[in-house]
Enzyme design. Sequence first.
Site, PDB file in Angstrom:
ATOM      1  N   GLU A 154      29.648  53.222  35.375  1.00  0.00           N
ATOM      2  CA  GLU A 154      30.275  53.884  36.539  1.00  0.00           C
ATOM      3  C   GLU A 154      29.804  55.318  36.726  1.00  0.00           C
ATOM      4  O   GLU A 154      30.610  56.252  36.806  1.00  0.00           O
ATOM      5  CB  GLU A 154      31.806  53.793  36.414  1.00  0.00           C
ATOM      6  CG  GLU A 154      32.265  52.336  36.340  1.00  0.00           C
ATOM      7  CD  GLU A 154      33.759  52.162  36.072  1.00  0.00           C
ATOM      8  OE1 GLU A 154      34.488  53.163  35.971  1.00  0.00           O
ATOM      9  OE2 GLU A 154      34.201  50.998  35.968  1.00  0.00           O
ATOM     10  N   ASN A 195      25.911  49.859  34.409  1.00  0.00           N
ATOM     11  CA  ASN A 195      26.938  48.973  34.959  1.00  0.00           C
ATOM     12  C   ASN A 195      27.779  49.762  35.961  1.00  0.00           C
ATOM     13  O   ASN A 195      28.092  50.933  35.734  1.00  0.00           O
ATOM     14  CB  ASN A 195      27.811  48.521  33.767  1.00  0.00           C
ATOM     15  CG  ASN A 195      28.746  47.392  34.066  1.00  0.00           C
ATOM     16  OD1 ASN A 195      28.340  46.383  34.642  1.00  0.00           O
ATOM     17  ND2 ASN A 195      30.007  47.533  33.663  1.00  0.00           N
ATOM     18  N   HIS A 231      34.498  43.351  40.855  1.00  0.00           N
ATOM     19  CA  HIS A 231      35.954  43.268  41.018  1.00  0.00           C
ATOM     20  C   HIS A 231      36.214  43.111  42.512  1.00  0.00           C
ATOM     21  O   HIS A 231      36.256  44.097  43.248  1.00  0.00           O
ATOM     22  CB  HIS A 231      36.642  44.514  40.451  1.00  0.00           C
ATOM     23  CG  HIS A 231      36.479  44.654  38.978  1.00  0.00           C
ATOM     24  ND1 HIS A 231      37.062  43.760  38.097  1.00  0.00           N
ATOM     25  CD2 HIS A 231      35.795  45.541  38.219  1.00  0.00           C
ATOM     26  CE1 HIS A 231      36.742  44.113  36.857  1.00  0.00           C
ATOM     27  NE2 HIS A 231      35.970  45.181  36.906  1.00  0.00           N
ATOM     28  N   GLU A 259      31.853  41.679  35.370  1.00  0.00           N
ATOM     29  CA  GLU A 259      33.324  41.787  35.287  1.00  0.00           C
ATOM     30  C   GLU A 259      34.007  41.053  36.432  1.00  0.00           C
ATOM     31  O   GLU A 259      34.989  41.535  37.003  1.00  0.00           O
ATOM     32  CB  GLU A 259      33.744  43.269  35.291  1.00  0.00           C
ATOM     33  CG  GLU A 259      33.103  44.087  34.195  1.00  0.00           C
ATOM     34  CD  GLU A 259      33.547  45.548  34.157  1.00  0.00           C
ATOM     35  OE1 GLU A 259      34.586  45.875  34.764  1.00  0.00           O
ATOM     36  OE2 GLU A 259      32.847  46.354  33.532  1.00  0.00           O
ATOM     37  N   ASP A 261      36.205  39.289  38.930  1.00  0.00           N
ATOM     38  CA  ASP A 261      37.529  38.749  39.250  1.00  0.00           C
ATOM     39  C   ASP A 261      37.724  38.888  40.751  1.00  0.00           C
ATOM     40  O   ASP A 261      37.068  39.702  41.397  1.00  0.00           O
ATOM     41  CB  ASP A 261      38.688  39.370  38.443  1.00  0.00           C
ATOM     42  CG  ASP A 261      38.706  40.878  38.402  1.00  0.00           C
ATOM     43  OD1 ASP A 261      38.240  41.509  39.365  1.00  0.00           O
ATOM     44  OD2 ASP A 261      39.197  41.437  37.402  1.00  0.00           O
TER      45      ASP A 261
HETATM   46  O1  G3I Z   1      46.692  49.545  23.838  1.00  0.00           O
HETATM   47  C1  G3I Z   1      47.763  50.151  24.567  1.00  0.00           C
HETATM   48  C2  G3I Z   1      49.110  49.688  24.037  1.00  0.00           C
HETATM   49  O2  G3I Z   1      49.264  50.124  22.715  1.00  0.00           O
HETATM   50  C3  G3I Z   1      50.209  50.239  24.942  1.00  0.00           C
HETATM   51  O3  G3I Z   1      51.444  49.725  24.516  1.00  0.00           O
HETATM   52  C4  G3I Z   1      49.967  49.847  26.391  1.00  0.00           C
HETATM   53  C5  G3I Z   1      51.009  50.469  27.325  1.00  0.00           C
HETATM   54  O4  G3I Z   1      50.501  50.645  28.609  1.00  0.00           O
HETATM   55  O5  G3I Z   1      48.696  50.307  26.781  1.00  0.00           O
HETATM   56  C6  G3I Z   1      47.641  49.740  26.018  1.00  0.00           C
HETATM   57  O6  G3I Z   1      46.425  50.240  26.496  1.00  0.00           O
HETATM   58  C7  G3I Z   1      45.983  49.707  27.723  1.00  0.00           C
HETATM   59  C8  G3I Z   1      44.614  49.072  27.494  1.00  0.00           C
HETATM   60  O7  G3I Z   1      44.084  48.635  28.710  1.00  0.00           O
HETATM   61  C9  G3I Z   1      44.711  47.853  26.548  1.00  0.00           C
HETATM   62  O8  G3I Z   1      45.492  46.863  27.100  1.00  0.00           O
HETATM   63  C10 G3I Z   1      45.868  50.832  28.723  1.00  0.00           C
HETATM   64  O9  G3I Z   1      47.167  51.326  29.042  1.00  0.00           O
HETATM   65  C11 G3I Z   1      45.192  50.359  29.963  1.00  0.00           C
HETATM   66  O10 G3I Z   1      44.935  51.476  30.827  1.00  0.00           O
HETATM   67  C12 G3I Z   1      43.867  49.711  29.611  1.00  0.00           C
HETATM   68  O11 G3I Z   1      43.311  49.235  30.789  1.00  0.00           O
HETATM   69  C13 G3I Z   1      41.942  48.855  30.701  1.00  0.00           C
HETATM   70  C14 G3I Z   1      41.142  49.571  31.769  1.00  0.00           C
HETATM   71  O12 G3I Z   1      39.796  49.157  31.695  1.00  0.00           O
HETATM   72  C15 G3I Z   1      41.161  51.075  31.646  1.00  0.00           C
HETATM   73  O13 G3I Z   1      40.441  51.641  32.706  1.00  0.00           O
HETATM   74  C16 G3I Z   1      41.853  47.352  30.923  1.00  0.00           C
HETATM   75  O14 G3I Z   1      42.502  46.660  29.873  1.00  0.00           O
HETATM   76  C17 G3I Z   1      40.387  46.959  30.999  1.00  0.00           C
HETATM   77  O15 G3I Z   1      40.313  45.611  31.376  1.00  0.00           O
HETATM   78  C18 G3I Z   1      39.680  47.820  32.013  1.00  0.00           C
HETATM   79  O16 G3I Z   1      38.347  47.451  32.121  1.00  0.00           O
HETATM   80  C19 G3I Z   1      37.531  48.187  33.045  1.00  0.00           C
HETATM   81  C20 G3I Z   1      36.119  48.136  32.519  1.00  0.00           C
HETATM   82  O17 G3I Z   1      36.071  48.661  31.213  1.00  0.00           O
HETATM   83  C21 G3I Z   1      35.174  48.905  33.422  1.00  0.00           C
HETATM   84  N1  G3I Z   1      35.265  48.443  34.786  1.00  0.00           N
HETATM   85  C22 G3I Z   1      36.621  48.387  35.338  1.00  0.00           C
HETATM   86  C23 G3I Z   1      37.554  47.580  34.449  1.00  0.00           C
HETATM   87  C24 G3I Z   1      38.936  47.508  35.035  1.00  0.00           C
HETATM   88  O18 G3I Z   1      39.569  48.754  35.053  1.00  0.00           O
END
Ligand code: G3I
Length: 443
Positions: A154, A195, A231, A259, A261
């Site tokens: 990004e 990416n 996405h 990615e 969806d």
């Molecule tokens: O691990 C913590 C957990 O301990 C806590 O209880 C919980 C409460 O909110 O949060 C958990 O962390 C989350 C993490 O995902 C794991 O589930 C974060 O809040 C959450 O912000 C994070 O989101 C991730 C996101 O990237 C962040 O930008 C998504 O899972 C992940 O799928 C997403 O992936 C990105 C790619 O890397 C890049 N392209 C976009 C894509 C979607 O945003």
Amino acid sequence: MRLTAVFTGAAAAAALLAAGATAHAADTPLRDLAAAKGKVIGTAVTGSKLTGTYGDIAGAQFNSLTPGNAMKWETVEPSRGTFNWAEADQIVAFAQAHNQQVRGHTLVWHSQNPGWLANGSWTPTELSGLLQNHITTEVTRYKGKLAAWDVVNEAFNEDGTYRSTLWYNGLGSDYIAQALTWAHAADPSAKLYINDYNVEGVNAKSTALYNLVKSLKARGVPIDGVGLQAHLILGQVPSTFQQNIQRFADLGVDVAVTELDIRMQLPSTDAKLTQQAADYKTVMDACVAVTRCVGVTVWGFTDSDSWIPDVFDGYGAATPYDENYAPKPAYRAIATSLGGTSTPPTGACTATYSVVSQWNSGFTGQVRIACSGASLSSWKVGWTYGAGQQISQAWNATCTQSGATVSCSNASYNGTVADGGSVTFGFNASWSGSNPVPTVTLG
Ligand code: G3I
């Protein structure tokens, strides 16, 4: 030969479908179809979930895994000099045990960096040293084990200018070339990608990416591929998607859809799921049509493990499997595009549980019972709550809860579900701590 056997086994498929979870067990796995076409079909995964049905499907259906969060900087080095490779190692081990590729994600990003890095104040020399050290450490750890790395994620704004980030602001645009060079030095066999999102069609952002790749190639910087995140929104696959893949391929790099969806406004309906299947097929067909498109990774394979509902209020149902691990029309669209049969198994009725709205202590849920090639004159649906949820009220069904076990049967007026029809009932319940979606059985 194998495909013929799949859907003539209709009775077996129907029995499995009625049970809910492994509804596609009789289908040829997507990974076998993809392999026959020389393509990758991958999924993002969460390491802690790789057991039970989730692990079974991840292992059986996909030939590539991408850690959704496990290889990001905040995960692997939460405090400076303290490394946590547990989830990343677990995913790599699972992939090796299931003969799957791994796509590393991601080394250089503006997001999900640890606080000590993001909030620090660094000279360009310090920043460059930190980045080189991070890339060298992580890529070396998995040297020879990963097929590809999303090295830079990004980097661009929508208008094609460079995004203002820790890296760009501190090091200028050449942080990209440096990152690729360091990654290549650490693992010369891994394919190195840039990416991004909103670069699926021909537009200002994808053209900036195109020009960057062209100049990196001209300079001899090690760049092997471009990742199109994809996405997407229901009904909005860019019309120039294949053309865009082709123009990158013509530059002499690989292209991966990294990615995928396709989100929709909830609740999902048959019409939306049909449109979604068509959209998935469009994306898959475009990749299949271009030799240098190495394959497609979905960003989570089940609606219960998708980032969409957390980020896009009111949207979801973006992946090929529903929250109960039943394959959706999108699953069959992927299979069709990879050369599988397009005929859905017959004789199927499925029950799908979803949370419609949720507040601090309560939520409204619904269960939809749908039939295709089969019908019901009465129905009974059951599930077991895993986190102490308690039903207080139900409508359009009679529900009882004993301990964690819930049983719901039709009301006097909605026992009949016609072939091609559906019935929905709702309920209110309490929750605290977490509210995971249970696996539902239709008896
Ligand atoms: O691990 C913590 C957990 O301990 C806590 O209880 C919980 C409460 O909110 O949060 C958990 O962390 C989350 C993490 O995902 C794991 O589930 C974060 O809040 C959450 O912000 C994070 O989101 C991730 C996101 O990237 C962040 O930008 C998504 O899972 C992940 O799928 C997403 O992936 C990105 C790619 O890397 C890049 N392209 C976009 C894509 C979607 O945003």
